[in-house]
Design a protein around this motif. Structure first.
Motif, short mmCIF file in Angstrom:
data_model
loop_
_atom_site.label_atom_id
_atom_site.label_comp_id
_atom_site.label_asym_id
_atom_site.label_seq_id
_atom_site.Cartn_x
_atom_site.Cartn_y
_atom_site.Cartn_z
N ARG A 1 -14.74 3.21 6.52
CA ARG A 1 -13.49 4.11 7.59
C ARG A 1 -11.84 3.72 7.19
NH1 ARG A 1 -12.56 3.46 12.23
NH2 ARG A 1 -13.75 1.77 12.85
N GLU A 2 -12.25 2.68 7.77
CA GLU A 2 -11.15 1.69 8.04
C GLU A 2 -9.93 1.53 6.72
OE1 GLU A 2 -12.11 -1.49 11.11
OE2 GLU A 2 -12.66 -1.99 9.83
N ALA A 3 -10.43 2.39 5.62
CA ALA A 3 -10.15 2.11 4.20
C ALA A 3 -9.30 3.11 3.48
CB ALA A 3 -10.59 1.18 3.46
N GLN A 4 -9.13 4.21 4.40
CA GLN A 4 -8.53 5.13 3.90
C GLN A 4 -7.53 5.57 4.14
OE1 GLN A 4 -11.32 7.24 2.50
NE2 GLN A 4 -12.44 5.60 3.20
N ARG A 5 -6.75 6.68 3.77
CA ARG A 5 -5.52 7.31 3.62
C ARG A 5 -5.27 7.60 5.35
NH1 ARG A 5 -2.34 10.99 -0.46
NH2 ARG A 5 -0.41 11.28 0.49
N GLY A 6 -4.37 7.07 5.53
CA GLY A 6 -3.98 7.79 7.01
C GLY A 6 -4.87 7.00 8.22
N ALA A 7 -5.87 5.86 7.53
CA ALA A 7 -6.20 4.83 8.66
C ALA A 7 -6.30 3.61 8.36
CB ALA A 7 -7.54 4.68 8.22
N ILE B 1 0.64 -1.32 0.11
CA ILE B 1 -0.43 0.00 -0.31
C ILE B 1 0.76 1.31 -0.28
CG2 ILE B 1 -1.53 1.69 1.13
CD1 ILE B 1 -2.93 -1.31 2.73
N ASP B 2 1.85 1.04 0.67
CA ASP B 2 2.74 2.47 0.74
C ASP B 2 3.69 2.39 -0.89
OD1 ASP B 2 3.10 2.33 3.28
OD2 ASP B 2 3.70 1.72 4.41
N LEU B 3 4.20 1.52 -1.23
CA LEU B 3 4.75 1.91 -2.04
C LEU B 3 4.26 1.87 -3.50
CD1 LEU B 3 7.68 -0.90 -1.34
CD2 LEU B 3 7.76 1.68 -1.39
N GLU B 4 3.00 1.07 -3.47
CA GLU B 4 2.32 0.79 -5.36
C GLU B 4 0.93 1.70 -4.89
OE1 GLU B 4 1.70 -2.89 -6.76
OE2 GLU B 4 3.85 -3.77 -5.48
N VAL B 5 0.00 2.02 -3.32
CA VAL B 5 -0.95 3.29 -4.05
C VAL B 5 -0.29 4.56 -3.01
CG1 VAL B 5 -2.98 3.64 -2.41
CG2 VAL B 5 -2.12 0.92 -3.65
N VAL B 6 -0.04 4.15 -1.80
CA VAL B 6 0.26 6.33 -1.15
C VAL B 6 1.04 7.10 -2.37
CG1 VAL B 6 0.89 7.11 0.25
CG2 VAL B 6 -0.96 5.56 0.99
N THR B 7 2.26 6.61 -1.85
CA THR B 7 3.23 6.64 -2.64
C THR B 7 3.07 7.69 -4.12
OG1 THR B 7 4.95 5.40 -1.76
CG2 THR B 7 5.82 6.57 -3.55
N THR B 8 2.74 6.68 -5.51
CA THR B 8 2.25 6.91 -6.91
C THR B 8 1.17 7.55 -6.44
OG1 THR B 8 1.26 4.17 -6.45
CG2 THR B 8 3.29 4.57 -7.55
N ASN B 9 0.00 7.85 -5.04
CA ASN B 9 -1.08 8.81 -5.41
C ASN B 9 -2.23 8.17 -6.51
OD1 ASN B 9 -2.84 11.42 -3.99
ND2 ASN B 9 -2.30 11.96 -6.36
N ARG B 10 -2.60 6.73 -6.68
CA ARG B 10 -2.58 6.29 -6.97
C ARG B 10 -3.87 6.45 -6.76
NH1 ARG B 10 -2.40 -0.74 -8.89
NH2 ARG B 10 -4.32 0.13 -10.41
N GLY B 11 -4.84 6.35 -7.58
CA GLY B 11 -6.97 6.48 -7.82
C GLY B 11 -7.26 7.87 -7.15
N GLY B 12 -5.92 9.92 -6.69
CA GLY B 12 -5.87 10.29 -6.45
C GLY B 12 -6.88 10.65 -5.43
N THR B 13 -7.25 11.75 -4.83
CA THR B 13 -7.44 11.41 -3.62
C THR B 13 -9.52 11.10 -3.11
OG1 THR B 13 -6.62 14.36 -3.51
CG2 THR B 13 -8.63 13.60 -1.66
N LYS B 14 -10.09 11.09 -4.57
CA LYS B 14 -11.06 10.06 -4.14
C LYS B 14 -11.14 8.94 -4.58
CE LYS B 14 -13.86 14.43 -5.96
NZ LYS B 14 -14.66 15.24 -6.39
N HIS C 1 -9.23 5.29 -1.81
CA HIS C 1 -8.88 3.98 -0.47
C HIS C 1 -9.67 2.83 -1.02
CE1 HIS C 1 -13.11 6.60 -2.02
NE2 HIS C 1 -13.18 5.10 -1.60
N GLY C 2 -10.34 3.03 -2.58
CA GLY C 2 -11.08 1.92 -2.85
C GLY C 2 -8.97 0.84 -3.27
N PHE C 3 -8.27 1.71 -3.63
CA PHE C 3 -7.35 0.35 -3.87
C PHE C 3 -6.78 -0.21 -2.74
CE2 PHE C 3 -6.99 2.88 -8.04
CZ PHE C 3 -7.37 2.32 -9.08
#
Length: 486
Positions: A210-216, A56-69, A72-74
Motif C-alpha cells: 500500500r505504501e507504493a501507491q499513487r497518493g501514498a 517519481i513526480d516528474l518521471e512516473v506520475v506526470t508521465t502516467n508511466r505504467g498507467g493506472t494498474k 505503483h510498480g515504477f
C-alpha cells in the motif's frame, strides 16, 4: 632533592599529565569529527529522499508511466532505490542501489546483484504468479544470481506459510475469511516445491504494498525522512556515549602513571646511591630494599596521580597540567604537614614552604601549558615547556632569593640599631617622666593638704605647674578680693 632530580621528577609528572590530556583530546577530536561526518550523512540522506520524490513526480506520475494498474510498480522501484541508498548514507556508507529503468529483466542493481521487483496483488497470489511468468521468460535469472523483491507485507506472509507444517496449516489456517488461508499455504508450498525458486531467492522490499501507491508515496517517503532523523539522533547519542570517559580507559591511565612514576622513582633511587659512591655490584640487600621501597611509593603516588588527573580532566574543567600540579601540591603539603607534626618545622616555616611548593608546581603547570601550545606535539611540547620554564624560574628565584636575603639582613641590622637608639631615648624619657611625676605628686599633695594655708600655697604651685599664667594666679589678697568681690 637536587635541582636535576626535581626537574626530572617534574618532567615525568607533566609527561604523564600531557599523555592523559592527549588521550582525552583524541576522544574529543573523534567525537567532533564523528558529529561533523554524521551531519553530512544526514544532509545527503535527506537529499536522496527528496530526489526520489522529485523523480517519481516528474518521471512516473506526470508521465502516467505504467498507467493506472502499473504505475505503483515504477513508484516502488524509485522509492526502493531512494530509501535503500538513504539508509546506507545515514549510516555513513556509500549508496549501492541503482535504478536500471530499461524495461528489461532487471529493475534494480545492488552492488552488482540483479533485482526484479514484483509489486502485484492481483489474483491474491502475493506476487508468486508474476515471478513464475518472469521465470518463464528468463529461465536462467535465478541461476545467474538474480533475486526477486516483493512487498514487505507479502514477504512476511510467504515466509510464514513456507515454514508452516501441514499439521499446523490444517489446524490454524482458515479456509475463507480474513488472513492467509489454507489455499494460500498450498499455493506457497507448490510454488517452492517445484524447485525453480528457493525462499532465499526472495527478499522483502523496504515498502509494504500500500505504501507504493499513487497518493501514498509522498507520505511514505516523508515518514522515511522522519525515520532517518531519528536514526541520526541515535547515532549522535552513540557517538557521545563512545566519547565519554570510561572505566577501562581510567584504569589504563592509572596503570600507566603508576608504571612511569614507579620506574622514575626506581631510576632516581639507583642514581642517588651511585652518586653516593656505591657501584651496582656493591649494592646490598638493604640497598635494594630501599630502592624497591622508593619504587613502590612512586608507583602508589603515580596511581593516585593518574586516577586524579583522569577524573579532574574529564569531570571538571581542569587541564591535565593543572591537575598534575594539584596532585603534586597535595603530596608536598602532606609531607610538610608530617614534618610539622614531628616538630621538624614550625608553623611559620610550614606556611612559607607550602607557599613556595605551590608556587613551584604552578610554574610547572603554566610552563607545560605554554609549551604544549607553542609545540603542539603530544607530551613533547609539555616536557620542553616545563623544562625551560622550571629552569628559568629556578634561576630567577635563586637570584631573587640572594638579593632578598641581603635586603632582609640589612633591614634587620637597621632595625637592631634603631631599637638600641630608641631604647636609650626611652630610658631617658622614663627618667624625666619619673622626676616630673614625683614633683607633680608633691605639689598635688600640698594642694589638698588639710592645712588651709598649706593648701592655698599648694594650689598656687599646682596651677603654676599645669601652665596657668602668672597674672591669673590668685597669689595675693588683692587678686583674691578682686576675683571674688568685683
Amino acid at each position: 632533592m637536587t635541582d636535576a632530580r626535581r626537574l626530572a621528577k617534574s618532567n615525568q609528572e607533566q609527561a604523564v599529565a600531557a599523555w592523559i590530556g592527549h588521550l582525552n583530546q583524541l576522544r574529543l577530536d573523534t567525537l567532533l569529527s564523528g558529529l561533523a561526518r554524521q551531519g553530512e550523512n544526514l544532509r545527503d540522506a535527506l537529499s536522496i529522499i527528496d530526489q526520489a520524490v522529485k523523480k517519481i513526480d516528474l518521471e512516473v506520475v506526470t508521465t502516467n508511466r505504467g498507467g493506472t494498474k502499473g504505475m505503483h510498480g515504477f513508484i516502488a522501484e524509485v522509492a526502493e532505490v531512494g530509501i535503500g541508498n538513504a539508509q546506507r548514507r545515514i549510516a555513513g556508507a556509500e549508496p549501492v542501489y541503482q535504478w536500471v529503468n530499461d524495461n528489461g529483466p532487471v529493475d534494480l542493481l545492488r552492488e552488482g546483484v540483479a533485482i526484479q521487483q514484483k509489486f502485484v496483488a492481483a489474483g491474491g497470489r502475493l506476487g508468486l504468479g508474476a515471478i513464475t511468468e518472469h521465470l518463464q521468460r528468463y529461465p536462467d535469472y535465478v541461476k545467474n544470481g538474480g533475486r526477486y523483491q516483493i512487498p514487505r507485507d507479502h514477504f512476511d506472509v510467504i515466509r510464514d506459510l513456507h515454514a508452516m507444517t501441514p499439521e499446523t496449516a490444517a489446524t490454524t489456517l482458515s479456509r475463507s475469511g480474513d488472513g492467509p488461508s489454507l489455499s494460500d499455504w498450498k499455493r506457497v508450498q507448490t510454488f517452492f516445491g517445484s524447485g525453480a525458486v528457493d525462499i532465499d531467492s526472495l527478499e522483502p522490499s523496504h515498502l509494504d504494498y500500500r505504501e507504493a501507491q499513487r497518493g501514498a508515496y509522498e507520505e511514505t517517503l516523508q515518514s522515511e525522512k522522519d525515520s532517518l532523523k531519528q536514526t541520526d539522533e541515535g547515532r549522535r547519542r552513540d557517538l557521545h556515549d563512545d566519547s565519554r570517559p570510561g572505566l577501562q580507559e581510567g584504569i589504563q591511565a592509572t596503570l600507566l602513571s603508576a608504571a612511569v612514576e614507579g620506574g622514575t622513582a626506581l631510576v632516581l633511587a639507583v642514581v642517588q646511591k651511585r652518586r653516593d659512591g656505591k657501584k651496582l655490584r656493591a649494592f646490598t640487600a638493604d640497598d635494594w630494599v630501599d630502592i624497591a621501597g622508593a619504587a613502590g611509593l612512586g608507583a602508589a603516588k603515580g596511581s593516585v596521580r593518574g586516577l586524579t588527573i583522569y577524573s579532574l580532566t574529564n569531570f571538571t574543567a581542569t587541564s591535565s597540567a593543572v591537575a598534575s600540579s594539584i596532585v603534586t601540591s597535595a603530596f608536598g603539603m602532606a609531607e610538610l604537614a608530617n614534618e610539622l607534626r614531628r616538630g621538624e618545622i614550625d608553623e611559620l616555616q610550614f606556611i612559607e614552604n607550602c607557599e613556595l611548593f605551590c608556587l613551584d608546581t604552578a610554574v610547572s603547570a603554566l610552563s607545560s601549558l605554554i609549551g604544549q601550545t607553542l609545540i603542539p606535539v603530544p607530551v613533547l611540547g609539555a616536557v620542553i615547556g616545563n623544562t625551560i620554564g622550571t629552569v628559568m624560574y629556578q634561576a630567577a628565584r635563586t637570584s631573587l632569593s640572594a638579593r632578598e636575603m641581603a635586603l632582609i639582613a640589612g633591614y634587620a641590622r637597621a632595625q637592631r640599631e634603631l631599637d638600641e637608639s630608641l631604647s636609650a631615648d626611652y630610658a631617658q624619657l622614663i627618667d624625666e617622666l619619673t622626676a616630673s611625676l614625683s614633683d607633680y605628686f608633691e605639689v598635688l599633695e600640698r594642694a589638698f593638704s588639710p592645712d588651709v594655708l598649706t593648701a592655698v600655697q599648694g594650689s598656687i604651685e599646682l596651677a603654676s605647674t599645669v601652665g596657668v599664667k602668672p597674672e591669673d594666679l590668685l597669689d595675693s589678697r588683692a587678686k583674691a578680693r578682686r576675683f571674688f568681690l568685683d
